[in-house]
Design a protein around this motif. Structure first.
Motif, mmCIF file in Angstrom:
data_model
loop_
_atom_site.group_PDB
_atom_site.id
_atom_site.type_symbol
_atom_site.label_atom_id
_atom_site.label_comp_id
_atom_site.label_asym_id
_atom_site.label_seq_id
_atom_site.Cartn_x
_atom_site.Cartn_y
_atom_site.Cartn_z
ATOM 1 N N ALA A 116 -9.193 -9.914 -3.522
ATOM 2 C CA ALA A 116 -9.432 -8.695 -2.746
ATOM 3 C C ALA A 116 -10.932 -8.475 -2.629
ATOM 4 C CB ALA A 116 -8.770 -7.491 -3.424
ATOM 5 N N LEU A 156 -5.792 -0.560 -8.032
ATOM 6 C CA LEU A 156 -5.469 0.330 -6.917
ATOM 7 C C LEU A 156 -6.221 -0.071 -5.648
ATOM 8 C CD1 LEU A 156 -5.408 3.800 -8.705
ATOM 9 C CD2 LEU A 156 -3.470 2.640 -7.634
ATOM 10 N N ASP A 157 -7.489 -0.435 -5.798
ATOM 11 C CA ASP A 157 -8.266 -0.870 -4.635
ATOM 12 C C ASP A 157 -7.663 -2.141 -4.026
ATOM 13 O OD1 ASP A 157 -9.964 1.257 -4.987
ATOM 14 O OD2 ASP A 157 -11.592 0.089 -5.882
ATOM 15 N N PHE A 159 -4.516 -3.048 -4.213
ATOM 16 C CA PHE A 159 -3.161 -2.804 -3.707
ATOM 17 C C PHE A 159 -3.159 -2.523 -2.207
ATOM 18 C CE2 PHE A 159 -0.668 -3.291 -7.296
ATOM 19 C CZ PHE A 159 0.649 -2.900 -7.048
ATOM 20 N N ILE A 160 -4.288 -2.079 -1.678
ATOM 21 C CA ILE A 160 -4.387 -1.830 -0.233
ATOM 22 C C ILE A 160 -4.066 -3.100 0.551
ATOM 23 C CG2 ILE A 160 -6.002 -1.215 1.620
ATOM 24 C CD1 ILE A 160 -7.543 0.442 -0.467
ATOM 25 N N TYR A 161 -4.343 -4.255 -0.047
ATOM 26 C CA TYR A 161 -4.213 -5.530 0.659
ATOM 27 C C TYR A 161 -2.882 -6.223 0.380
ATOM 28 C CZ TYR A 161 -9.100 -4.533 1.229
ATOM 29 O OH TYR A 161 -10.283 -3.900 1.541
ATOM 30 N N VAL A 164 3.271 -3.323 1.759
ATOM 31 C CA VAL A 164 3.836 -2.088 1.217
ATOM 32 C C VAL A 164 5.301 -2.307 0.862
ATOM 33 C CG1 VAL A 164 4.377 0.329 1.699
ATOM 34 C CG2 VAL A 164 2.249 -0.670 2.552
#
Length: 275
Positions: A116, A156-157, A159-161, A164
């Motif tokens: 990421a 958490l940062d 997880f954006i990538y 979902v």
């Protein structure tokens, strides 16, 4: 290669420059991730080899690697990589934490790592790493709290990538514990142990119960997860290594190429050479 695990053994967490964690003075830093989860903050472009596959990582990236992986970094600068290692026991405090550890960040079947981008390197250095240095010699409970927050922020940062997924908020913590333990054991033992009963016995539960848990958490039976793991490891070796089919067969723990070909054909509809 000797991996310095003194602090890992004491509290289950360690952060340092990769060159300082490892005792080898050579440019290539080789080690096994053991039972620990690893996050690498990459400050300069470099090459990393994981499970005999090479990856080129751009600067300002965060790399996530799960337990039981053979890793080799080709480092030119001793302060090129910040390495964070932690145990499941150290990080896992809630259902949310369990879901993070069981996610594709650390258990990505299509790759040995997850990458990421990192946009806040100065904030990470200032607000977390410097604070960790301060509390390391002052107050262990605060040190542990800051370390947990750092790991959570990086996760958490990242997880954006990830795609979902709908999470079931009513999942039993016991189910998450057993499924996490199963995944850890599978990544360690899949080459030698391919039966659900082996993993169930290691966890002191029945095969039926283990599959019930994996279906609720991961949407697949334990047997399907084992099969998927073997097939994906084959694909990675076939596409990104110089091994031939016979060599991959034995690398994955099959007794002969015929049995291996039948296994691949049965579960994919393709022969090994068709991948």
């Amino acid at each position: 290669m000797y991996l310095n695990t003194e602090q890992l053994d004491q509290i289950g967490f360690n952060i340092d420059w990769l060159g300082s964690i490892l005792s080898n003075k050579s440019r290539v830093k080789e080690f096994n991730t053991l039972v620990f989860f690893w996050i690498y903050i990459i400050l300069e472009d470099l090459e990393v080899n994981i499970e005999n596959l090479s990856y080129y990582i751009k600067e300002k990236s965060v790399v996530f690697v799960g337990p039981h992986k053979k890793v080799a970094f080709n480092i030119f600068n001793e302060k090129q990589v910040i390495a964070i290692a932690f145990s499941q026991t150290f990080y896992e405090r809630s259902i949310k934490d369990s879901l993070f550890l069981n996610s594709e960040l650390f258990y990505n079947y299509d790759s040995n790592l997850f990458i990421a981008p990192l946009f806040e390197i100065e904030e990470i250095k200032r607000n977390f790493i410097e604070r960790l240095r301060f509390f390391k010699t002052k107050e262990q409970n605060l040190y542990i709290a800051v370390a947990h927050n750092l790991i959570e922020k990086l996760i958490l940062d990242a997880f954006i990538y990830l795609p979902v997924k709908q999470l079931n908020n009513e999942v039993s913590p016991d189910y998450l514990y057993y499924v996490n333990r199963f995944i850890l054991l599978l990544h360690r033992d899949y080459k030698e142990k391919k039966k659900v009963i082996y993993y169930a016995e290691q966890l002191h539960i029945s095969s039926k119960k283990l599959s019930e848990m994996t279906e609720i958490i991961l949407g697949k039976t334990a047997k399907q997860i084992i099969i998927e793991k073997l097939i994906n490891e084959y694909k990675k070796l076939k596409n990104y290594s110089n091994h031939n089919i016979s060599e991959i067969c034995y690398e994955l723990g099959f007794s002969n190429e015929g049995n291996f070909s039948n296994f691949i054909k049965k579960h994919t509809g393709k022969t090994p050479s068709e991948f």
